[in-house]
Design an enzyme around this catalytic site. Sequence first.
Site, PDB file in Angstrom:
ATOM      1  N   ARG A 270       0.881  -1.164   0.000  1.00  0.00           N
ATOM      2  CA  ARG A 270       0.000   0.000   0.000  1.00  0.00           C
ATOM      3  C   ARG A 270       0.921   1.217   0.000  1.00  0.00           C
ATOM      4  NH1 ARG A 270      -0.517   2.446   5.125  1.00  0.00           N
ATOM      5  NH2 ARG A 270      -1.216   0.526   6.098  1.00  0.00           N
ATOM      6  N   HIS A 274      -3.028   4.089   5.111  1.00  0.00           N
ATOM      7  CA  HIS A 274      -4.103   3.090   5.253  1.00  0.00           C
ATOM      8  C   HIS A 274      -5.426   3.734   4.834  1.00  0.00           C
ATOM      9  CE1 HIS A 274      -6.982   0.323   6.999  1.00  0.00           C
ATOM     10  NE2 HIS A 274      -7.437   1.300   7.759  1.00  0.00           N
ATOM     11  N   TYR A 283       5.394   5.692  10.629  1.00  0.00           N
ATOM     12  CA  TYR A 283       5.652   4.300  11.015  1.00  0.00           C
ATOM     13  C   TYR A 283       6.475   3.499  10.010  1.00  0.00           C
ATOM     14  CZ  TYR A 283       1.194   3.736   8.361  1.00  0.00           C
ATOM     15  OH  TYR A 283       0.199   3.778   7.442  1.00  0.00           O
TER      16      TYR A 283
END
Lengths: 380, 319
Positions: A270, A274, A283
Amino acid sequence: MAAREITVPTVQILTPEGEFRPNDAAEEFLPFVEALDDATLRAFYRDMVVSRRIDQAGANLQRQGQLALWVPSHGQEAAQVGSAHAARPQDHLFPSYREHIVGMIRGLDPIGILALLRGATQGGWDPAENGNFHLYTLVLAAQTLHATGYAMGIRFDGLVGTGDADADTAVIAYYGDGSTSEGDANEALVFASSYQTPQVFFIQNNQWAISVPVERQSRSPLALRGIGFGMPGHRIDGNDVLASYAVTRASLEAARAGEGPALIEALTYRMGAHTTADDPTKYRPSGELEAWEARDPITRYRAWLVARGTDEAFFAEVDAEAADIAADVRRRTLELPSPPRRAIFEHVYSEPHPLMEAEAAWLDAYEASFAEAETQGGNA
Amino acid sequence: MAKAIQAALADAMRADEKVLLMGEDVGRLGGVFRVTEGLLDEFGEQRVLDSPLAESGLVGTAIGLAMRGYRPIVEIQFDGFIFPAFNQITTQLARQTVRHAGRIGMPVVIRVPYGGHIGSVEHHQESPEAYFAHTPGLRVVSPSNPHDAYWMLREAIASNDPVMFFEPKSRYWPKGPVDLDHAGLPLHASRIMREGTDATLVGHGAMVSTLLQAADIAAEEGRSLEVVDLRSLSPVDYGPLLDSVGRTGRLVVAQEAYGFVSVGSEIAATVAERAFYSLEAPVLRVSGFDTPFPPAALESQYLPSPDRVLEAVDRVLAF
C-alpha cells in the site's frame, strides 16, 4: 536467537523490470496466461491506470472536505485487477473496503463507493446489479464468513462440479494481512474447509495494518494459513497482474469443479496511507516505499506491453480516458444530494416496526414545528 | 415446550426447503436439550448441520446463506456462549437490510436457550436478551409457554427480519396445550395472561410462570393481580400494558436479567412517560442482582421468586 524462517515459493511471471520470465512456481499456471487475448491484456492495463486516477481523485476530494474518508488502493492495482478478471460473471465477490477497481470491473459505478465514503449512504449499491460485487464491510474479516456461508449455499444449490461452465459458481473473499489475525478470518477457513466450499480466500498482504507491520500478524507466510486449514495456499507476487490473474483463475476453476477452497496471499504494498486518517511517514522505515516503487505494478506491466509491440497511441488513449473518468467522478461526487430525512428510519427492518414509525412521526412533527415557528414569526 | 419447538422446526422445514438448521450438536445428538432430535434423520445433513464449534462462524455463515436465499436457524448451545457471535449479530446481521437499502431481507433466526432455574454451572444460566434488544435491526422475542413457542417460532422463521429467539430453558419440560390451527396473536404482540384489578405484573419467558404463581398466592390473600406476558422484547407492544396500568394504576416489572440498563428498565421508563397520570405508585423493578450469575447453590436467592415479586407488590400497594 534468530527466528526460524519458513518460506513459500512466490509465483511470479513478470519480473519487476517487466520481462516475461516466469519462475518455477509459475509453471503450472502459464496456460491461463497463454490463453489471454490481446484485448484482455490491454484491459488489465487500462483498469490499473483508471484505478490509480480515481484513487488520486478520491484522496483529493477527502483533503478538500468532500469525503469523510478515502481508502487508498495505490500500489495494489495488479492484485485487484488480475483477481477480478479471473472471476466469471456468475461468481460472487465479497470485498473488504479497498477493492475499488474490483467493483468497477464487475460493473460498479465508482460513485457508489464515493457516496459511501462521503457519508451519503450505508451501502450504496445493489450486488445483484453490479456483477455480484457485494457491499464493503468495514468490520475486519466479517465478510470472510459471509462469503463462506454464501459459498456453502452455492454448494447446497448443486452449482458446483456440474461441468456447465456457465452454471458452476465460486466466491472470492478479499481481505488484508491485518484481518488474518481476526477470529472470523480463521473461522471462515474452518467452515470453508469443513464444507469444501467453492471459494478463494484472497489476502492482499500490503505489509501494513495501519501502523503495524505484517510480522506482528504472522511470523510465517500467510499462504501457509491455507495449508494449515487443509486447502492449497499460494503466494504470488501481487504486483504482477499476470500472476494474480493466473493463480486466481486456476483456483476459481478448481473451486467451481468441486475441488474445494484455496487461499492466495498476494504480496503487494500500500503505497499511500491506510486511509486518509493516518500518516505513513510516522511508522514506515525509510527506503521501504522507494524499494516498492521500483516494483510498481503499472510501470512493469507497461514495460512488457511496450516490449510486445503495443503502440503508444493506446497508452495515450488510456491516460485520457482515465483522466475523463476521474473528472466525471469528481463532478458527480460534488453533486451528490443528501439523503432525505426519512432515510434514517427506512429499511432498518424489512417489515413494519412500531418504534420506527413512532420516531419518524416524531421527527416529522419536530421539523415541522420549525417551519410553523417561522411562519408565525413572519406574521408577528 | 421443547416438543413444541421441535414441532415448529420440523413443520417449518417441511413447508420450505430453504429452511436450514445449524449449530453445535444439533444433528446426531439432537442438541444438548434434545430440541432438534430426529430432524437429522428426516431432513439430512445438508439441512441439519452439525457445525464446527465456532459461534461467530455460525452466525457469519448464516448471513451468507441468507444472502443466497436460505432461511437459516442457528442454535446457540447456551446463553453464556453467545458472546463470540456478538459482533456478527450486532454489526452484521442486524444491519444487512439497512445497508442494502431494503434490497435483501435477513431471514435468520438465532435460538438461544437462556435463563436460570436449572442448577447449572457458570455461563449456562444467563439472560443476555437486553444486549440484543438494544440493537436496532433485530427482533427479540421470548415465549413463555408451549403454544407461543410453536407459533412464535413459526413466525420468526417466516419473518424476513433477523429474530433473536430466547427460549427459557427451565420451561422446556413443563407441558401445556398447543393449538396447531390457530396462532392467536402475532409475533410482536404482548398478552394479558390473567386479569386483575389491584396491580399489574409484567415479565417474559420463565418469569411469566413466576408472576402467575405470585398472582395465585396474592389471590389467596384477597389481592387481584393482572399478569402481562411481553412475548416480544423488541419491539415492545405497549398497548395491552398501558391499558392494564390504566385500570390498575400500579406496575411491577420482573425479569431474571440484571436490572441495570435492562428490558425492565425500558418498560418502567416508558410506562412512566406514557401513563404518568394513571400511576398511583412508582413503577418497581424486580430482577436478578447486578452481579455475575452466582453459583447454582445461590440461584434461588438471586432469581426473582414469587415472594420477591409479592414484596414489590406490597410496596406499590402501600404507596
